[in-house]
Design an enzyme around this catalytic site. Structure first.
Site, PDB file in Angstrom:
ATOM      1  N   LYS A 116       0.174  -4.161  16.667  1.00 14.21           N
ATOM      2  CA  LYS A 116       1.134  -3.052  16.786  1.00 14.21           C
ATOM      3  C   LYS A 116       0.565  -1.974  17.704  1.00 14.21           C
ATOM      4  O   LYS A 116       1.287  -1.403  18.534  1.00 14.21           O
ATOM      5  CB  LYS A 116       1.450  -2.486  15.396  1.00 14.21           C
ATOM      6  CG  LYS A 116       2.299  -3.441  14.554  1.00 14.21           C
ATOM      7  CD  LYS A 116       2.387  -3.024  13.094  1.00 14.21           C
ATOM      8  CE  LYS A 116       3.051  -4.110  12.254  1.00 14.21           C
ATOM      9  NZ  LYS A 116       3.052  -3.814  10.814  1.00 14.21           N
ATOM     10  N   GLN A 148       0.464  -0.001   6.388  1.00 15.87           N
ATOM     11  CA  GLN A 148       0.394  -1.457   6.418  1.00 15.87           C
ATOM     12  C   GLN A 148       0.341  -2.009   4.992  1.00 15.87           C
ATOM     13  O   GLN A 148      -0.514  -1.624   4.209  1.00 15.87           O
ATOM     14  CB  GLN A 148      -0.836  -1.900   7.231  1.00 15.87           C
ATOM     15  CG  GLN A 148      -0.923  -3.399   7.444  1.00 15.87           C
ATOM     16  CD  GLN A 148       0.234  -3.959   8.260  1.00 15.87           C
ATOM     17  OE1 GLN A 148       0.664  -3.379   9.254  1.00 15.87           O
ATOM     18  NE2 GLN A 148       0.772  -5.091   7.838  1.00 15.87           N
ATOM     19  N   ASP A 166       9.446   2.046   9.205  1.00 13.85           N
ATOM     20  CA  ASP A 166       9.693   0.735   8.593  1.00 13.85           C
ATOM     21  C   ASP A 166      11.008   0.722   7.798  1.00 13.85           C
ATOM     22  O   ASP A 166      11.412  -0.319   7.288  1.00 13.85           O
ATOM     23  CB  ASP A 166       8.535   0.340   7.655  1.00 13.85           C
ATOM     24  CG  ASP A 166       7.395  -0.331   8.422  1.00 13.85           C
ATOM     25  OD1 ASP A 166       7.674  -0.977   9.452  1.00 13.85           O
ATOM     26  OD2 ASP A 166       6.227  -0.199   7.996  1.00 13.85           O
TER      27      ASP A 166
END
Ligand code: NAD
Length: 286
Positions: free
Chosen positions: A52, A96, A119
């Site tokens: 990422k 994460q 997200d």
């Protein structure tokens, strides 16, 4: 034989669009920033965060890694996430997952500033999706919709079957399809007649984590099939949730695994980060 949808190529188009938006933001003195919070040293998570960060660098998004030991307390982690929520240089925050035990992901997600939740997992953003209001949407579901759009399939009025009802993929995909006026059926492990449901669908989205669960012979001829699954097959190779060869023989278009949905997830994370930066800049200017 159906057309294979090239997720890598579509992801490259998305990244190019993001790069242009980054240039436009730079002209206003804004550099989009993504903070990646990584707790512990799970090797897969390290690779994902690294990928990422690399993707951010390629499009001009500044990425800031916050690496914490597995012994970090929930209070410390929540405090960091809250601090990032107030940092004007940070437009997106990515925690994460999975977090090492006993840290609770939901507690940390709920500490995120919803406008930086790239997200799309904060209950505010999930609620906005449910209500049909604008908000940050989860990345993989956004990628699924983008791939569907490249096939030219008319979603309004189409029968769409989503297999899998997770918060991360199945449910948000179903709501995004509903937003586009598809007639949506959401299937799961207790669905009575999965073959029958899939067999009626113009659009099939599989997100179960069960290798080759969706049999090729179930696919209605001419259907569009998006396979979100990433599984390790008995031969050790990556495979999806759909039995690819026979499904491909019947489908109009189908995503491969790998090379379908996978590359889209990171591309949509970049897009969400730029969207968050644009919205922050607009809010400051107002
Ligand atoms: P999950 O385990 O949270 O959810 C799986 C869902 O599948 C559940 O709702 C369950 O009811 C359903 N299911 C399981 N067995 C079933 C069966 N026999 N019949 C019908 N439904 C069944 O998984 P998830 O997080 O939604 O991920 C699903 C898959 O997608 C996994 O393979 C995951 O690795 C992959 N994934 C890929 C990406 C990507 O970027 N391509 C992103 C997220 C998830």
């Amino acid at each position: 034989m159906g057309q294979t949808i090239d997720g890598k190529a579509v992801a490259a188009v998305v990244r190019a669009e993001v790069r242009e938006r980054v240039v436009r933001l730079a002209a206003r003195g804004v550099v989009p920033g993504l903070a990646a919070v990584l707790v512990g040293d799970d090797p897969a998570s390290l690779v994902y965060v690294g990928n990422k960060e690399k993707a951010c660098e390629q499009v001009g998004i500044r990425s800031l890694r916050h690496r914490l030991p597995a012994s970090t307390s929930e209070t410390e982690l929540v405090a960091l996430v809250r601090r990032l929520g107030h940092d004007a240089d940070v437009h997106g925050i990515l925690v994460q997952l999975p977090l090492p035990a006993p840290l609770r992901a939901q507690v940390v997600i709920e500490a995120l500033a919803p406008e930086k939740d790239v997200d799309g997992l904060h209950p505010v953003n999930q609620g906005r999706l449910l209500a049909g209001l604008p908000g940050l949407r989860p990345c993989t579901p956004l990628g699924v919709l983008r791939l569907l759009d490249t096939t030219g399939v008319a979603l309004a009025g189409a029968r769409a079957v989503v297999v899998g009802r997770s918060v991360l993929v199945g449910k948000p995909v179903a709501f995004l399809l509903l937003e586009r006026h598809a007639t949506v059926t959401l299937c799961h492990s207790r669905t009575a007649d999965l073959a029958g449901e899939v067999g009626r669908a113009d659009v099939v989205i599989a997100a179960t984590g069960q290798p080759a669960l969706v049999r090729g012979e179930w696919i209605r001829p001419g259907a569009v099939v998006i396979d979100v699954g990433i599984n390790r097959g008995a031969d050790g190779r990556l495979c999806g949730d759909v039995e690819f060869e026979p499904a491909c023989a019947r489908a109009a278009s189908i995503t491969p695994v790998p090379g379908g949905v996978g590359p889209m997830t990171v591309a949509m994370l970049l897009a969400n980060t730029v969207t968050a930066a644009e919205q922050a800049a607009a809010a400051r200017a107002a």
